[in-house]
Design a protein around this motif. Structure first.
Motif, PDB file in Angstrom:
ATOM      1  N   ALA A   4      52.576  37.167  47.802  1.00  0.00           N
ATOM      2  CA  ALA A   4      53.517  36.777  48.854  1.00  0.00           C
ATOM      3  C   ALA A   4      52.815  35.978  49.951  1.00  0.00           C
ATOM      4  CB  ALA A   4      54.188  38.016  49.447  1.00  0.00           C
ATOM      5  N   GLU A   5      51.612  36.405  50.312  1.00  0.00           N
ATOM      6  CA  GLU A   5      50.855  35.691  51.349  1.00  0.00           C
ATOM      7  C   GLU A   5      50.440  34.306  50.860  1.00  0.00           C
ATOM      8  OE1 GLU A   5      48.812  39.537  53.614  1.00  0.00           O
ATOM      9  OE2 GLU A   5      47.878  38.672  51.808  1.00  0.00           O
ATOM     10  N   MET A   6      50.049  34.208  49.601  1.00  0.00           N
ATOM     11  CA  MET A   6      49.671  32.906  49.059  1.00  0.00           C
ATOM     12  C   MET A   6      50.879  31.981  48.966  1.00  0.00           C
ATOM     13  SD  MET A   6      46.660  33.623  46.230  1.00  0.00           S
ATOM     14  CE  MET A   6      47.495  34.884  45.268  1.00  0.00           C
ATOM     15  N   THR A   7      52.026  32.527  48.586  1.00  0.00           N
ATOM     16  CA  THR A   7      53.250  31.722  48.526  1.00  0.00           C
ATOM     17  C   THR A   7      53.582  31.159  49.902  1.00  0.00           C
ATOM     18  OG1 THR A   7      54.112  33.067  46.703  1.00  0.00           O
ATOM     19  CG2 THR A   7      55.706  31.733  47.929  1.00  0.00           C
ATOM     20  N   PHE A 136      46.638  31.772  41.754  1.00  0.00           N
ATOM     21  CA  PHE A 136      48.030  31.701  42.199  1.00  0.00           C
ATOM     22  C   PHE A 136      48.862  30.786  41.316  1.00  0.00           C
ATOM     23  CE2 PHE A 136      51.246  29.415  44.798  1.00  0.00           C
ATOM     24  CZ  PHE A 136      52.088  30.478  45.081  1.00  0.00           C
ATOM     25  N   GLY A 137      48.269  29.662  40.901  1.00  0.00           N
ATOM     26  CA  GLY A 137      49.061  28.689  40.167  1.00  0.00           C
ATOM     27  C   GLY A 137      48.207  27.812  39.281  1.00  0.00           C
ATOM     28  N   THR A 138      48.857  26.808  38.704  1.00  0.00           N
ATOM     29  CA  THR A 138      48.242  25.902  37.742  1.00  0.00           C
ATOM     30  C   THR A 138      48.555  24.459  38.121  1.00  0.00           C
ATOM     31  OG1 THR A 138      50.165  25.762  36.286  1.00  0.00           O
ATOM     32  CG2 THR A 138      48.666  27.608  35.923  1.00  0.00           C
ATOM     33  N   LYS A 139      47.851  23.539  37.446  1.00  0.00           N
ATOM     34  CA  LYS A 139      48.168  22.114  37.566  1.00  0.00           C
ATOM     35  C   LYS A 139      47.976  21.454  36.226  1.00  0.00           C
ATOM     36  CE  LYS A 139      45.864  18.657  37.871  1.00  0.00           C
ATOM     37  NZ  LYS A 139      44.991  17.467  37.998  1.00  0.00           N
ATOM     38  N   MET A 140      48.880  20.512  35.878  1.00  0.00           N
ATOM     39  CA  MET A 140      48.763  19.788  34.612  1.00  0.00           C
ATOM     40  C   MET A 140      49.257  18.363  34.819  1.00  0.00           C
ATOM     41  SD  MET A 140      51.756  21.842  32.666  1.00  0.00           S
ATOM     42  CE  MET A 140      53.360  22.088  33.456  1.00  0.00           C
ATOM     43  N   ARG A 141      48.501  17.414  34.275  1.00  0.00           N
ATOM     44  CA  ARG A 141      48.723  15.989  34.543  1.00  0.00           C
ATOM     45  C   ARG A 141      49.138  15.229  33.291  1.00  0.00           C
ATOM     46  NH1 ARG A 141      44.777  11.896  33.836  1.00  0.00           N
ATOM     47  NH2 ARG A 141      45.186   9.957  35.003  1.00  0.00           N
ATOM     48  N   SER A 142      50.134  14.358  33.462  1.00  0.00           N
ATOM     49  CA  SER A 142      50.475  13.330  32.493  1.00  0.00           C
ATOM     50  C   SER A 142      50.689  12.036  33.279  1.00  0.00           C
ATOM     51  CB  SER A 142      51.716  13.727  31.678  1.00  0.00           C
ATOM     52  OG  SER A 142      52.724  14.273  32.515  1.00  0.00           O
ATOM     53  N   MET A 172      52.375  29.925  39.500  1.00  0.00           N
ATOM     54  CA  MET A 172      53.152  28.820  40.063  1.00  0.00           C
ATOM     55  C   MET A 172      52.661  27.502  39.478  1.00  0.00           C
ATOM     56  SD  MET A 172      55.335  27.312  42.055  1.00  0.00           S
ATOM     57  CE  MET A 172      55.984  28.783  42.867  1.00  0.00           C
ATOM     58  N   PRO A 173      53.511  26.752  38.756  1.00  0.00           N
ATOM     59  CA  PRO A 173      53.055  25.493  38.163  1.00  0.00           C
ATOM     60  C   PRO A 173      53.152  24.310  39.136  1.00  0.00           C
ATOM     61  CG  PRO A 173      55.286  25.961  37.435  1.00  0.00           C
ATOM     62  CD  PRO A 173      54.871  27.121  38.311  1.00  0.00           C
ATOM     63  N   ILE A 174      52.084  23.533  39.201  1.00  0.00           N
ATOM     64  CA  ILE A 174      52.152  22.205  39.819  1.00  0.00           C
ATOM     65  C   ILE A 174      52.397  21.220  38.682  1.00  0.00           C
ATOM     66  CG2 ILE A 174      50.964  20.413  41.128  1.00  0.00           C
ATOM     67  CD1 ILE A 174      49.230  22.536  42.417  1.00  0.00           C
ATOM     68  N   LEU A 175      53.557  20.578  38.691  1.00  0.00           N
ATOM     69  CA  LEU A 175      53.889  19.570  37.696  1.00  0.00           C
ATOM     70  C   LEU A 175      53.397  18.216  38.206  1.00  0.00           C
ATOM     71  CD1 LEU A 175      57.600  20.626  36.962  1.00  0.00           C
ATOM     72  CD2 LEU A 175      55.478  21.696  36.167  1.00  0.00           C
ATOM     73  N   GLU A 176      52.601  17.511  37.405  1.00  0.00           N
ATOM     74  CA  GLU A 176      52.014  16.253  37.858  1.00  0.00           C
ATOM     75  C   GLU A 176      52.298  15.111  36.873  1.00  0.00           C
ATOM     76  OE1 GLU A 176      47.774  14.226  39.304  1.00  0.00           O
ATOM     77  OE2 GLU A 176      47.757  16.164  38.305  1.00  0.00           O
ATOM     78  N   PRO A 177      53.486  14.502  36.972  1.00  0.00           N
ATOM     79  CA  PRO A 177      53.738  13.269  36.228  1.00  0.00           C
ATOM     80  C   PRO A 177      53.282  12.081  37.079  1.00  0.00           C
ATOM     81  CG  PRO A 177      55.778  14.034  37.218  1.00  0.00           C
ATOM     82  CD  PRO A 177      54.691  14.981  37.661  1.00  0.00           C
TER      83      PRO A 177
END
Length: 295
Positions: A4-7, A136-142, A172-177
């Motif tokens: 919750a604190e990270m969010t 906390f989350g992820t990141k993925m790039r296209s 939590m996903p970071i979507l990176e198009p």
């Protein structure tokens, strides 16, 4: 920090997310920029040990704990390592920095004007390990190369499909198009991209959110609707090859969008700097990027 604190830190923090996730083929170039020659290491393990030493120095620098860096994206081997005798994730959280992990495995060849992500055949195991490590989350790039409606629809669909798998794993996903900033039709393509993202956001079930990492748009404030969308925790910007000065100037014209820069943050750092020199160089970059993010 708990979830919750990270969010809250990511949603409301006045700062930016550091991209410390160079991996594989980009690592030698990052080390060269830092002043570590190719003959200083032999094989992948020694190479990654060198980059971890650099990243550890960044994370432990006083300026990194200034409160202006609210998150950091890591490569898997950085997550697996230690900083100050703690896991990297815990060392970051102790400094008020929310940890993310890069999960993509590279890009497919270009088709329909885009480069989709290669199959993520290690994703389930990496998500389980990342959750266990306190990420906390992820990141993925296209990457988008041109304003091809079919390709842009495919790239957004893939990002959201994988994003929902990440949400199901409790991250939590970071979507990176990413849109290639050299594309001549970028303004047109970014309109298509925004439309596709909005469609997918509206299809997300209640209670699910994503983050977005996007190229700074040609048209100022283009992504205001995404920034305000209730299914988006935060929209962050990549520099995409712009100089730090230009990226910061462009970012400042997009209120609500914050930076997630790599080269702009690290480009003045050198292995042979004294600790004071290193922190001064890092602190100057942090101040500049933060100012653009909160403008």
């Amino acid at each position: 920090m708990n979830t919750a604190e990270m969010t809250d830190r990511i949603a409301n923090g006045q700062g930016f997310i550091a991209a410390l996730d160079q991996s594989g083929g980009s690592t030698p170039k990052a080390l060269q920029g830092y002043g570590v020659a190719d003959d200083a290491w032999n094989g992948d393990e020694e190479m990654f040990a060198q980059i971890h030493t650099m990243r550890s120095r960044v994370i432990t620098a006083p300026s990194f704990s200034s409160g202006k860096v609210i998150g950091a994206i890591l490569f898997e081997k950085t997550m697996d390592g230690e900083v100050d005798g703690k896991t990297t994730a815990e060392a970051l959280k102790d400094r008020g920095v929310v940890p993310f992990i890069k999960v993509d495995q590279g890009l497919e060849d270009e088709a329909d004007g885009v480069q989709l992500m290669k199959p993520l055949d290690k994703l389930d195991a990496l998500l389980a390990k990342s959750a266990q490590a306190g990420m906390f989350g992820t990141k993925m790039r296209s990457v988008i190369k041109s304003a091809n409606a079919q390709g842009i629809a495919a790239i957004v669909a893939q990002q959201f499909e994988v994003g929902r798998t990440i949400i199901a794993a409790g991250l939590m996903p970071i979507l990176e198009p990413e849109y290639d900033i050299t594309a001549a039709d970028r303004a047109e393509g970014e309109e298509l991209l925004k439309s596709e993202i909005l469609t997918r956001l509206d299809q997300l079930p209640e209670g699910e959110q994503v983050m977005l990492k996007l190229s700074i748009p040609v048209k100022d404030d283009l992504y205001a609707e995404l920034i305000r969308h209730p299914k988006v925790l935060r929209v962050v910007a990549l520099s995409g090859g712009f100089s730090t000065d230009e990226a910061c100037a462009r970012l400042a014209r997009n209120p609500g969008m914050i930076a997630s820069f790599s080269r702009g943050l690290l480009q003045e750092l050198r292995a042979d700097q004294s600790d004071d020199q290193f922190d001064a160089a890092l602190g100057g970059a942090i101040d500049q990027i933060c100012e653009a993010s909160v403008a």
